[in-house]
Design a protein around this motif. Structure first.
Motif, PDB file in Angstrom:
ATOM      1  N   TYR A  14       0.842  -1.190   0.000  1.00 30.87           N
ATOM      2  CA  TYR A  14       0.000   0.000   0.000  1.00 30.87           C
ATOM      3  C   TYR A  14       0.882   1.246   0.000  1.00 30.87           C
ATOM      4  O   TYR A  14       2.019   1.229   0.464  1.00 30.87           O
ATOM      5  CB  TYR A  14      -0.965   0.016   1.191  1.00 30.87           C
ATOM      6  N   GLN A  15       0.311   2.299  -0.547  1.00 28.18           N
ATOM      7  CA  GLN A  15       0.984   3.594  -0.600  1.00 28.18           C
ATOM      8  C   GLN A  15      -0.045   4.662  -0.267  1.00 28.18           C
ATOM      9  O   GLN A  15      -1.140   4.664  -0.832  1.00 28.18           O
ATOM     10  CB  GLN A  15       1.550   3.830  -2.003  1.00 28.18           C
ATOM     11  N   THR A  16       0.285   5.527   0.655  1.00 23.79           N
ATOM     12  CA  THR A  16      -0.598   6.633   0.977  1.00 23.79           C
ATOM     13  C   THR A  16      -0.185   7.845   0.151  1.00 23.79           C
ATOM     14  O   THR A  16       0.964   7.949  -0.284  1.00 23.79           O
ATOM     15  CB  THR A  16      -0.547   6.975   2.477  1.00 23.79           C
ATOM     16  N   GLN A  17      -1.122   8.743  -0.055  1.00 21.83           N
ATOM     17  CA  GLN A  17      -0.845  10.001  -0.760  1.00 21.83           C
ATOM     18  C   GLN A  17      -1.322  11.134   0.126  1.00 21.83           C
ATOM     19  O   GLN A  17      -2.519  11.318   0.314  1.00 21.83           O
ATOM     20  CB  GLN A  17      -1.566  10.033  -2.106  1.00 21.83           C
ATOM     21  N   GLU A  21      -5.797   7.949   6.553  1.00 18.14           N
ATOM     22  CA  GLU A  21      -6.164   7.100   7.668  1.00 18.14           C
ATOM     23  C   GLU A  21      -7.172   6.086   7.144  1.00 18.14           C
ATOM     24  O   GLU A  21      -8.115   6.432   6.453  1.00 18.14           O
ATOM     25  CB  GLU A  21      -6.760   7.903   8.817  1.00 18.14           C
ATOM     26  N   GLY A  22      -6.948   4.836   7.446  1.00 17.63           N
ATOM     27  CA  GLY A  22      -7.811   3.751   7.002  1.00 17.63           C
ATOM     28  C   GLY A  22      -7.224   2.449   7.501  1.00 17.63           C
ATOM     29  O   GLY A  22      -6.546   2.419   8.525  1.00 17.63           O
ATOM     30  N   GLY A  23      -7.469   1.376   6.766  1.00 20.49           N
ATOM     31  CA  GLY A  23      -6.897   0.121   7.208  1.00 20.49           C
ATOM     32  C   GLY A  23      -7.379  -1.070   6.429  1.00 20.49           C
ATOM     33  O   GLY A  23      -8.155  -0.958   5.485  1.00 20.49           O
ATOM     34  N   GLY A  38     -14.616  -7.836  13.932  1.00 19.23           N
ATOM     35  CA  GLY A  38     -13.380  -8.487  13.525  1.00 19.23           C
ATOM     36  C   GLY A  38     -12.264  -7.619  14.090  1.00 19.23           C
ATOM     37  O   GLY A  38     -12.319  -7.201  15.234  1.00 19.23           O
ATOM     38  N   PHE A  39     -11.263  -7.300  13.261  1.00 17.29           N
ATOM     39  CA  PHE A  39     -10.273  -6.321  13.688  1.00 17.29           C
ATOM     40  C   PHE A  39      -9.668  -5.632  12.476  1.00 17.29           C
ATOM     41  O   PHE A  39      -9.846  -6.074  11.346  1.00 17.29           O
ATOM     42  CB  PHE A  39      -9.200  -6.931  14.596  1.00 17.29           C
ATOM     43  N   LYS A  40      -8.997  -4.523  12.735  1.00 17.62           N
ATOM     44  CA  LYS A  40      -8.438  -3.700  11.664  1.00 17.62           C
ATOM     45  C   LYS A  40      -6.962  -3.455  11.907  1.00 17.62           C
ATOM     46  O   LYS A  40      -6.551  -3.128  13.026  1.00 17.62           O
ATOM     47  CB  LYS A  40      -9.170  -2.352  11.602  1.00 17.62           C
ATOM     48  N   ILE A  41      -6.175  -3.600  10.843  1.00 21.15           N
ATOM     49  CA  ILE A  41      -4.781  -3.158  10.872  1.00 21.15           C
ATOM     50  C   ILE A  41      -4.819  -1.695  10.443  1.00 21.15           C
ATOM     51  O   ILE A  41      -5.198  -1.377   9.321  1.00 21.15           O
ATOM     52  CB  ILE A  41      -3.911  -3.993   9.919  1.00 21.15           C
ATOM     53  N   HIS A  42      -4.468  -0.823  11.371  1.00 19.91           N
ATOM     54  CA  HIS A  42      -4.609   0.611  11.149  1.00 19.91           C
ATOM     55  C   HIS A  42      -3.454   1.131  10.298  1.00 19.91           C
ATOM     56  O   HIS A  42      -2.288   0.939  10.636  1.00 19.91           O
ATOM     57  CB  HIS A  42      -4.647   1.327  12.499  1.00 19.91           C
ATOM     58  N   LEU A  43      -3.783   1.796   9.193  1.00 22.04           N
ATOM     59  CA  LEU A  43      -2.785   2.365   8.292  1.00 22.04           C
ATOM     60  C   LEU A  43      -2.892   3.879   8.321  1.00 22.04           C
ATOM     61  O   LEU A  43      -3.986   4.425   8.287  1.00 22.04           O
ATOM     62  CB  LEU A  43      -2.997   1.843   6.867  1.00 22.04           C
ATOM     63  N   GLY A 114     -14.323 -14.364   8.778  1.00 26.65           N
ATOM     64  CA  GLY A 114     -15.037 -13.263   8.152  1.00 26.65           C
ATOM     65  C   GLY A 114     -14.374 -12.848   6.856  1.00 26.65           C
ATOM     66  O   GLY A 114     -13.499 -13.543   6.322  1.00 26.65           O
ATOM     67  N   PHE A 115     -14.770 -11.698   6.375  1.00 27.62           N
ATOM     68  CA  PHE A 115     -14.277 -11.178   5.104  1.00 27.62           C
ATOM     69  C   PHE A 115     -13.021 -10.345   5.318  1.00 27.62           C
ATOM     70  O   PHE A 115     -12.755  -9.866   6.423  1.00 27.62           O
ATOM     71  CB  PHE A 115     -15.363 -10.322   4.435  1.00 27.62           C
ATOM     72  N   ILE A 116     -12.266 -10.160   4.254  1.00 21.95           N
ATOM     73  CA  ILE A 116     -11.125  -9.243   4.232  1.00 21.95           C
ATOM     74  C   ILE A 116     -11.625  -7.977   3.546  1.00 21.95           C
ATOM     75  O   ILE A 116     -12.266  -8.042   2.493  1.00 21.95           O
ATOM     76  CB  ILE A 116      -9.939  -9.833   3.431  1.00 21.95           C
ATOM     77  N   GLY A 117     -11.368  -6.824   4.138  1.00 19.09           N
ATOM     78  CA  GLY A 117     -11.838  -5.577   3.557  1.00 19.09           C
ATOM     79  C   GLY A 117     -10.774  -4.503   3.603  1.00 19.09           C
ATOM     80  O   GLY A 117      -9.801  -4.603   4.360  1.00 19.09           O
ATOM     81  N   ILE A 118     -10.952  -3.492   2.808  1.00 16.98           N
ATOM     82  CA  ILE A 118     -10.067  -2.324   2.819  1.00 16.98           C
ATOM     83  C   ILE A 118     -10.916  -1.130   3.191  1.00 16.98           C
ATOM     84  O   ILE A 118     -11.950  -0.870   2.567  1.00 16.98           O
ATOM     85  CB  ILE A 118      -9.377  -2.117   1.460  1.00 16.98           C
ATOM     86  N   GLN A 119     -10.493  -0.413   4.218  1.00  7.65           N
ATOM     87  CA  GLN A 119     -11.235   0.740   4.715  1.00  7.65           C
ATOM     88  C   GLN A 119     -10.488   2.013   4.333  1.00  7.65           C
ATOM     89  O   GLN A 119      -9.270   2.094   4.475  1.00  7.65           O
ATOM     90  CB  GLN A 119     -11.369   0.654   6.231  1.00  7.65           C
ATOM     91  N   ASN A 120     -11.231   2.993   3.870  1.00  2.00           N
ATOM     92  CA  ASN A 120     -10.659   4.281   3.507  1.00  2.00           C
ATOM     93  C   ASN A 120     -11.567   5.364   4.064  1.00  2.00           C
ATOM     94  O   ASN A 120     -12.770   5.322   3.872  1.00  2.00           O
ATOM     95  CB  ASN A 120     -10.562   4.394   1.986  1.00  2.00           C
TER      96      ASN A 120
END
Length: 170
Positions: A14-17, A21-23, A38-43, A114-120
């Protein structure tokens, strides 16, 4: 993700611009707060210390061992190995989490599949080389009806019976 996962190895970059904040959500339900069920890896875009909301943290659960995310505009490599009860997360070649989820007072009650998701959260980020390898599930189910009704405590006037693997009450 299209399907649910219990145990797996997930790799992604992943690359932020700018500000970000997301995960990445792990064991997320289709509905409801994925980072709480579930849980989130915070990015994040920065390398500032925010405890269990730091870059690489398991959001609101565990701070990373170290802050190793790269500055905004650079690609980060992450690997998540979830093999219940062990959770290992490596970011840019550094182990930032090695957790026994059964021994963690919060994670032991979260969803195990559960599912794998991307949060933005309305920011710009890029994700690439997202790959997952399933590992054997460890969750096992035991029939409560197989041994009969001996272990059940019955109150009231109901007449309970097991007929053809079905519990019926009158």
């Amino acid at each position: 993700s299209e399907k649910q996962y219990e145990n797996f190895v997930l790799r992604f970059e992943y690359q932020t611009q700018g500000w970000y904040e997301g995960g990445v959500l792990i064991h997320a339900p289709l509905d409801g707060p994925g980072s709480k069920l579930g849980f989130k890896i915070h990015l994040r875009h920065d390398r500032d210390e925010y405890g269990d909301r730091s870059p690489g943290a398991i959001y609101d659960v565990a701070a990373p061992r170290s802050l190793v995310n790269l500055p905004s505009g650079q690609w980060n490599r992450c690997e998540v190995e979830c093999n219940w009860p062990r959770l290992r997360i490596t970011l840019n070649g550094t182990l930032i989490h090695d957790i026994n989820m059964d021994a963690n007072d919060v994670l032991k009650y979260r969803l195990r599949k559960g599912f794998i998701g991307i949060q933005n959260i309305g920011c710009r980020a890029y994700f690439r080389n997202i790959q997952i390898r399933s590992l054997p599930d460890q969750e096992r189910w035991t029939s409560l009806l197989e041994p009969g009704l001996d272990g059940f405590r019955m109150t009231g006037k109901a007449d309970w019976k097991i007929e053809n693997d079905t519990l019926t009450g009158k």
